[in-house]
Design an enzyme around this catalytic site. Structure first.
Site, mmCIF file in Angstrom:
data_model
loop_
_atom_site.group_PDB
_atom_site.id
_atom_site.type_symbol
_atom_site.label_atom_id
_atom_site.label_comp_id
_atom_site.label_asym_id
_atom_site.label_seq_id
_atom_site.Cartn_x
_atom_site.Cartn_y
_atom_site.Cartn_z
ATOM 1 N N LYS A 214 4.969 -6.678 -2.621
ATOM 2 C CA LYS A 214 4.449 -5.726 -3.607
ATOM 3 C C LYS A 214 3.783 -6.449 -4.770
ATOM 4 C CE LYS A 214 3.545 -2.100 -5.965
ATOM 5 N NZ LYS A 214 4.492 -1.132 -6.473
ATOM 6 N N CYS A 269 1.048 0.032 -12.863
ATOM 7 C CA CYS A 269 1.399 -1.082 -11.973
ATOM 8 C C CYS A 269 0.615 -2.353 -12.258
ATOM 9 C CB CYS A 269 1.206 -0.678 -10.511
ATOM 10 S SG CYS A 269 2.348 0.596 -9.956
#
Length: 338
Positions: A214, A269
């Site tokens: 990720k 993010c």
């Protein structure tokens, strides 16, 4: 641990933000019994009134179909009521220190551990520094439950990799990466579960590999945007329009995927995960320099735009301090609408 692979079990999703709510709704949509858990009063009030607390294409319609049916919202976990727990709480970065805050992850892990029973599956989905699932989540689960991972319960890391505006679509299309504690045996049940959502599962060798996946995704994207932005700064000095040039160099040239420049990089993010990368890089003795440079470039762009606006006002004979500025476009994204 377990050789169970029955996806009819009841699922609890802890944390109903951008990561948790679309996942909970999608599990409910495919026929599973799902409980969404969040402690934030605003989130709870909104969802109990049948409304999503953030915009995401198709999410409100999904909630209209599933709330009160396959999807229930509450503020606490009920002992013995679930077989699978998905931890999807937030991992914000402290604005002063730029260090990730792990208190929500630890609190959720201890809450799950307090009611964990033999045969349960725990899925970590929150974005965390590499090592956190093994160093914080796993001990909390074992200490609170008195159970042992791979012997009594399974633990995997399955990163969320969605883009705002296409979350529900991508949950059903993107490959799902899954990594387990030690052996591959303890991820079989999680694989069976996620195969109900997406046709492709990617096994990786460990929890740490899945955590790193990720971080790689988002820090890579931040880096590519920084490349475009630094080229834009240089092109501006030369008198070249980088926005048009990016389209020209990409046109029918398959090796190029140069982004168009932007007044910074937005969203939760891409502005957070590079700092998570730098934090655990420091812990392991290597801070990737490109990650820091990329963040510095992208964060400087808002100041560059403001300075340019002031310069243009001054050149037009106007005092920037006395001027009114109209900003056209105030959203994180406009296409699709978020």
């Amino acid at each position: 641990m377990t050789n169970q692979a029955d996806t009819s079990e009841k699922i609890a999703v802890i944390g109903l933000g951008f990561v948790g709510l679309p996942l909970a709704g999608t599990f409910a949509e495919i026929g599973m019994t799902v409980t969404g858990i969040d402690k934030h009063p605003v989130v709870l009030e909104s969802l109990k009134n049948g409304k999503s607390h953030f915009e995401e294409f198709g999410l409100q319609e999904l909630l209209d179909r599933q709330l009160g049916k396959n999807l229930t919202i509450t503020d606490s976990l009920e002992p013995g009521a679930h077989d699978t727990y998905v931890i999807a709480v937030g991992t914000p970065v402290d604005p002063a220190t730029r260090k990730p805050i792990m208190e929500y992850v630890e609190s959720a892990s201890r809450g799950v551990g307090a009611i964990l029973k033999k045969g349960d599956l725990v899925i970590m989905r929150s974005t965390v520094p590499v090592g956190i699932t093994r160093e914080i989540v796993l001990p909390a689960l074992e200490e609170e439950s008195g159970l042992k991972v791979e012997q009594d319960f399974d633990l995997v890391f399955a990163p969320e990799r969605l883009v705002a505006g296409r979350a529900l679509q991508e949950l059903r299309e993107l490959p799902q990466i899954i990594g387990g504690v030690h052996s591959e045996a303890n991820i079989d049940r999680a694989i069976t579960l996620f195969k109900k959502l997406t046709p492709e599962i990617v096994r990786v060798e460990s929890l740490e590999s899945a955590e790193m996946a990720k971080i790689i995704d988002n820090s890579y994207r931040d880096l590519t945007f920084a490349y475009a932005n630094q080229m834009a700064l240089l092109c501006e000095k030369i008198g070249i329009n980088m926005n048009e040039l990016a389209g020209a160099v990409n046109l029918n040239y398959k090796r190029n995927h140069v982004p168009r420049p932007s007044p910074g990089v937005g969203g939760t993010c891409l502005t957070k995960d590079p700092y998570i990368l730098m934090q655990f890089g420091e812990k392991y003795g290597y801070v990737p320099p490109l990650a820091k440079v990329a963040r510095d470039i992208n964060e400087s762009m808002t100041h560059h735009v403001a300075d340019k606006a002031c310069r243009l006002l001054t050149e037009a004979g106007k005092d920037p301090k006395e001027s009114t500025v109209l900003v056209l476009g105030d959203a994180f994204k406009g296409k699709p609408v978020t």
